[in-house]
Design an enzyme around this catalytic site. Structure first.
Site, PDB file in Angstrom:
ATOM      1  N   TYR A 155      33.119  11.031 -59.333  1.00  0.00           N
ATOM      2  CA  TYR A 155      34.290  10.375 -59.715  1.00  0.00           C
ATOM      3  C   TYR A 155      34.730   8.680 -60.503  1.00  0.00           C
ATOM      4  CZ  TYR A 155      38.841   7.771 -57.842  1.00  0.00           C
ATOM      5  OH  TYR A 155      39.952   7.771 -58.505  1.00  0.00           O
ATOM      6  N   LYS A 159      36.379   8.269 -64.023  1.00  0.00           N
ATOM      7  CA  LYS A 159      37.040   7.107 -63.904  1.00  0.00           C
ATOM      8  C   LYS A 159      36.718   5.924 -65.180  1.00  0.00           C
ATOM      9  CE  LYS A 159      40.820   7.801 -62.180  1.00  0.00           C
ATOM     10  NZ  LYS A 159      42.007   8.618 -62.257  1.00  0.00           N
TER      11      LYS A 159
END
Length: 370
Positions: A155, A159
């Site tokens: 994750y 990003k």
């Protein structure tokens, strides 16, 4: 005069809901908003029925589906790209997270260029920066603070890479001869009505009325109200629409902040749960033991993945996030485009408390009668 068409990817999610509501309330140039998501929730259908001034168009679609995305962005002026898999518990595979968050973002950029979209605001995350896997603290940092952003989890890495791709797309010429304006906004730990993390914490503590914290009391985190994050998105898009490539936001990144107090993560959450008589307790386990359990949980998740979904909240990544101070102190958004929080801390707290009480009332009404 209402002339602008907005598209919000992931618009049915927690933050998307706040952005849609605040766009309708505060963007006087808004003519139409298209809510692009893999599902359409009932609250949005209700809003379509109630809102007569602005055209609200729900669109079911995946950001990995380029053709559906191209159709949704046709004639759009602004795209707010929120859609992503925000998973820290291991519910999704790393490949799925990278596919949606990176390839999906690339599709959004390509569709913006194909359709001549003028402005793209990307919802990044403070996780794009840290905490890193070493657990290095960030204390009163800002957008210019050096931090070694080394990530092992899918994750935060997704990003970080997506944010880079968005910023590199700034100034690219579209198919109709317009240069795309892009920026990235990094919300801190977001709270507010409809927050799935707060709802999960509530539901796991509903019966016992006890919550537990693992980190030292001196570990602090910056937090921000979802309504203020939404407001910053609106102001950012407005500034880039008005100023084009002359906007200071172009190819720039900003933390989303407000006047919420900087506290221990769970101490902060008790502003909302204290009213229910819930008790916050320190775990009696030492950190080395918690690390051991977190790694065991990670191993079990991998071993059990072929037969079931085992997603405990305690894993190496969530433990590092909770046990690492990460605080931001900045006014860059105010200096560059006049951002001032729309909601005070008192208003933000009150709205969140009311929503928590509504959850409590609903849970109580569903209790089996003895």
């Amino acid at each position: 005069m209402r002339t602008l068409v907005y598209v919000v990817t992931g618009g049915c999610g927690f933050l998307g809901r706040h952005i849609i509501n605040n766009l309708i309330l505060f963007e006087s140039s808004l003519k139409e908003v298209r809510v692009y998501d893999i599902r359409i929730d009932q609250w949005l259908l209700d809003l379509v029925e109630k809102c007569n001034i602005i055209k609200i168009v729900p669109v079911i679609g995946d950001v990995r589906n380029k053709s559906t995305l191209d159709e949704a962005l046709r004639s759009a002026d602004v795209v707010i790209h929120i859609a992503s898999i925000n998973d820290v518990a291991g519910k999704f595979t790393n490949d799925s997270i990278m596919d949606v968050n990176i390839n999906g973002t690339k599709n959004v950029v390509d569709s913006c260029l194909y359709n001549g979209v003028r402005v793209l605001v990307y919802t990044s995350s403070y996780s794009a920066v840290g905490p890193n896997f070493l657990g290095d603290a960030m204390i009163r940092g800002n957008e210019n603070t050096y931090y070694q952003s080394n990530h092992k989890e899918a994750y935060p890495l997704s990003k970080q890479l997506s944010e880079k791709y968005i910023l590199e797309a700034n100034g690219t010429m579209s198919n109709i001869g317009l240069r795309l304006c892009t920026c990235a906004l990094r919300p801190l730990g977001v709270f507010g009505e409809y927050c799935p993390v707060l709802e999960t914490l509530y539901r796991r503590s509903y019966k016992s009325r006890k919550m537990y914290k693992y980190a030292d009391d001196k570990v602090f985190h910056s937090r921000v109200y979802a309504g203020n994050v939404a407001w910053m998105h609106i102001l950012a898009a407005r500034n880039m629409i008005e100023n084009g490539q002359h906007s200071p936001l172009c190819n720039n990144v900003y933390y989303c902040y407000d006047t919420s107090p900087t506290e221990h993560y769970h101490d902060f959450n008790m502003h909302f749960f204290n009213q229910l008589g819930m008790d916050l307790r320190n775990t009696c386990l030492p950190l080395w033991c918690l690390r051991f359990i977190a790694n065991i949980n990670k191993g079990l998740r991998v071993l059990l993945s072929p037969i079931c979904s085992y997603t405990p909240l305690l894993n190496p990544y969530t433990l590092i996030k909770e046990c690492t101070t990460f605080t931001i102190e900045t006014d860059k958004a105010f200096k560059d485009f006049g951002y001032v929080p729309l909601y005070t801390w008192e208003e933000s707290r009150s709205k969140t408390q009311l929503w928590i009480r509504e959850l409590e009332a609903k849970s109580s009404s569903q209790k089996p009668k003895s």
